[in-house]
Design an enzyme around this catalytic site. Structure first.
Site: not given
Ligand SMILES: Cc1cc2nc3c(=O)[nH]c(=O)nc-3n(C[C@H](O)[C@H](O)[C@H](O)COP(=O)(O)OP(=O)(O)OC[C@H]3O[C@@H](n4cnc5c(N)ncnc54)[C@H](O)[C@@H]3O)c2cc1C
Length: 384
Positions: A126-129, A244, A367, A369
């Protein structure tokens, strides 16, 4: 593939016995009760067994090669596989992409891609992030431009779970920069062996390569590798996130952790302690409640209903419950909680491994939050 019986016509007890016998008879000689995810080369024999018997996609309709299970029967299957400690297969194709293609794919896409998920020929990531587009997913910058009948893709994806094992990846790419950010995104299917695709592994908290970054440099895919129409990717992406969150909400992690908690409590000599018992039973009740809530959402999925923002409560409940169980495990394990290695080499008794594996559950798939923000805005109608 063998002809399948009508599972839904069976009593729950008969289906449970069948599922138990299936896993006990057919589980290959690969690890059981693993906490982390196995890589494709380790888990492939189990995937192929499930595939050969027509059991790899429990929730897909039977006419597309699934088992067509009702929510209740699906839960029984999950419980029996968990009880036996069967490893989780790479399920991004069966659990994520398959249902999405069934809803938004063209007939040609269904005919091309669904059978290859069923057979294990295609292993998906899955290539979202992206760096800068996680919680704010609509900010994706990876770009796709139509050129001579092909999409030409440039950009980066990150945190792709087991992406190093995949031979295909679905991505969200920006296909129009002139409109509102959600309106300019498309959903594309990309072979990982296309020229210009490179990967770099990322280690998890246990120093295992569980994720990777994926880089796209002038990667070309045919124009018809788009799902749901040009600039319609956000709708498909949101639907997939709904799916998901339902599957992340499954009680299996918490239920399996309760079994480990019991073993750790027995080893620590607190199993008969009334204070411990009180906390254990409270968690057990929460696991049962989670099972009921999960079943409600699986029913909605099977009935073809759209999964709304309220699914956030399932995701929060599951991930926080798993973390609460892992925290009690650490308390009970006492001095063994600090061990880097499993006591007596038994991963089941390794409280720290469960605790570490529970940490990311409040991050992936949205997350906690962000889930609370969703509930506040869409359900409680609080001001944003
Ligand atoms: C085990 C694991 C597997 C994953 N697998 C995949 C995958 O297969 N494919 C894929 O595409 N992605 C994957 N991900 C990525 C995942 O979807 C992202 O980590 C997630 O969406 C959070 O984005 P970020 O890491 O950029 O954190 P950020 O968005 O930078 O957030 C950092 C912190 O800030 C908080 N925050 C951000 N915005 C707000 C707001 N508006 N209000 C309050 N708090 C906020 C968040 O809750 C978090 O605590 C995976 C992540 C993990 C940990």
């Amino acid at each position: 593939m063998t002809d399948l019986p009508d599972f839904n016509a069976m009593t729950d007890a008969d289906f449970r016995a069948l599922a138990r016998d299936f896993v006990e008879t057919n589980y290959p000689d690969i690890p059981r009760y693993t906490l982390g995810r196995l890589h494709w080369d380790e888990v492939k024999p189990w995937y192929l067994v499930l595939s050969e018997h027509g059991w790899i996609c429990p929730t897909w309709p039977r006419e597309h090669g699934g088992m067509g299970l009702t929510a209740g029967k699906h839960l029984i299957l999950i419980e029996e596989f968990e009880r036996y400690g069967a490893a989780r297969v790479n399920d991004i194709g069966p659990v994520m992409l398959g249902p999405l293609l069934l809803k938004y794919g063209t007939e040609a896409q269904k005919a091309e891609f669904l059978p290859k998920i069923l057979s294990g020929e295609h292993v998906w990531a899955q290539g979202y992030s992206e760096p800068g587009a996680g919680s704010d997913l609509a900010a994706v910058r990876c770009e796709a431009v139509l050129e001579g009948g092909d999409w030409v893709i440039n950009g980066q994806k990150t945190w792709c779970t087991l992406g190093m094992d995949a031979n295909w990846i679905f991505i969200l790419a920006r296909t129009d920069k002139t409109v509102k950010k959600q309106a300019g995104i498309s959903f594309l299917l990309v072979p990982m062996d296309a020229p210009g695709v490179t990967t770099r592994n990322i280690e998890n908290l246990e120093r295992e390569a569980e994720f990777c970054e994926v880089f796209f440099d002038d990667v070309r895919v045919p124009a018809d590798h788009i799902v749901g129409g040009v600039n319609e990717g956000w709708t498909a992406a949101k639907a997939l996130l709904g799916h998901e969150r339902v599957f992340i909400g499954a009680p299996r992690l918490s239920a399996a952790a309760m079994t480990r908690l019991k073993r750790i409590a027995l080893r620590a000599g607190v199993w008969h302690d009334p204070v411990f018992r009180d906390r254990y039973v409270a968690l057990q009740c929460d696991v049962a409640d989670l099972g009921d809530l999960f079943e409600t959402y699986v029913d909605k999925l099977r009935g073809g209903q759209t999964i709304g923002a309220d699914v956030a409560m399932l995701k929060i409940f599951q991930s926080e419950l798993y973390q609460r169980i892992s925290e009690l495990m650490m308390e009970v394990a006492g001095e063994e909680a600090g061990l880097a290695q499993a006591p007596e080499g038994d991963r089941q008794l390794h409280a720290a491994a469960t605790w570490l594996s529970a940490r990311p559950t409040t991050i992936f798939g949205g997350s906690t939050e962000i889930m609370r923000n969703m509930l506040a805005k869409a359900i409680l109608e609080l001001p944003s």
